[in-house]
Enzyme design. Structure first.
Site, PDB file in Angstrom:
ATOM      1  N   ALA A  41       5.111   7.104  -5.363  1.00 46.39           N
ATOM      2  CA  ALA A  41       5.201   5.811  -4.686  1.00 46.39           C
ATOM      3  C   ALA A  41       5.631   4.755  -5.697  1.00 46.39           C
ATOM      4  O   ALA A  41       5.062   4.671  -6.779  1.00 46.39           O
ATOM      5  CB  ALA A  41       3.853   5.422  -4.081  1.00 46.39           C
ATOM      6  N   CYS A  42       6.636   3.975  -5.320  1.00 45.77           N
ATOM      7  CA  CYS A  42       7.100   2.902  -6.200  1.00 45.77           C
ATOM      8  C   CYS A  42       6.853   1.550  -5.545  1.00 45.77           C
ATOM      9  O   CYS A  42       6.458   1.474  -4.380  1.00 45.77           O
ATOM     10  CB  CYS A  42       8.571   3.073  -6.566  1.00 45.77           C
ATOM     11  N   THR A  43       7.118   0.493  -6.286  1.00 45.84           N
ATOM     12  CA  THR A  43       6.808  -0.844  -5.794  1.00 45.84           C
ATOM     13  C   THR A  43       7.614  -1.215  -4.554  1.00 45.84           C
ATOM     14  O   THR A  43       7.092  -1.858  -3.650  1.00 45.84           O
ATOM     15  CB  THR A  43       7.040  -1.908  -6.884  1.00 45.84           C
TER      16      THR A  43
END
Length: 103
Positions: free
Chosen positions: A8-10
């Site tokens: 999961a990224c920003t």
């Protein structure tokens, strides 16, 4: 070895899926089975089941944000890295997971 994890990224788009792909490719090259759940802008995809988590020798969290459901991994060996680490050094990361898991 069976590896389960979350990426999961920003922003929840590019790095989430790039990290997933790099980890999957590196794990398969090492002869491992792997399942990576993604948490992005369209929600959770490829969700880990309770059986996946139970079966996992180690959990990899390639995340840049707080993820949903991290309590599922209590009692498991968990390694947390940035998505950038998973993208740039997936083979070294998989080797380190083997070292930590003792497999």
């Amino acid at each position: 070895m069976f590896i389960a994890g979350v990426s999961a990224c920003t922003v929840g788009i590019a790095h989430t899926y790039m990290a997933q792909q790099k980890l999957e490719d590196a794990a398969k090259a090492a002869g491992d089975d792997i399942k990576i759940e993604t948490q992005g802008t369209i929600g959770i995809e490829n969700a880990l089941t309770a059986e996946d988590i139970e079966r996992a020798d180690i959990i990899i969290l390639a995340v840049d944000i707080k993820i949903a459901g991290d309590e599922r991994f209590e009692g498991k060996k968990v390694v947390k890295v940035s998505t950038e680490t998973a993208i740039k050094s997936p083979n070294k990361l998989i080797a380190k997971l083997h070292e930590i898991a003792g497999k």
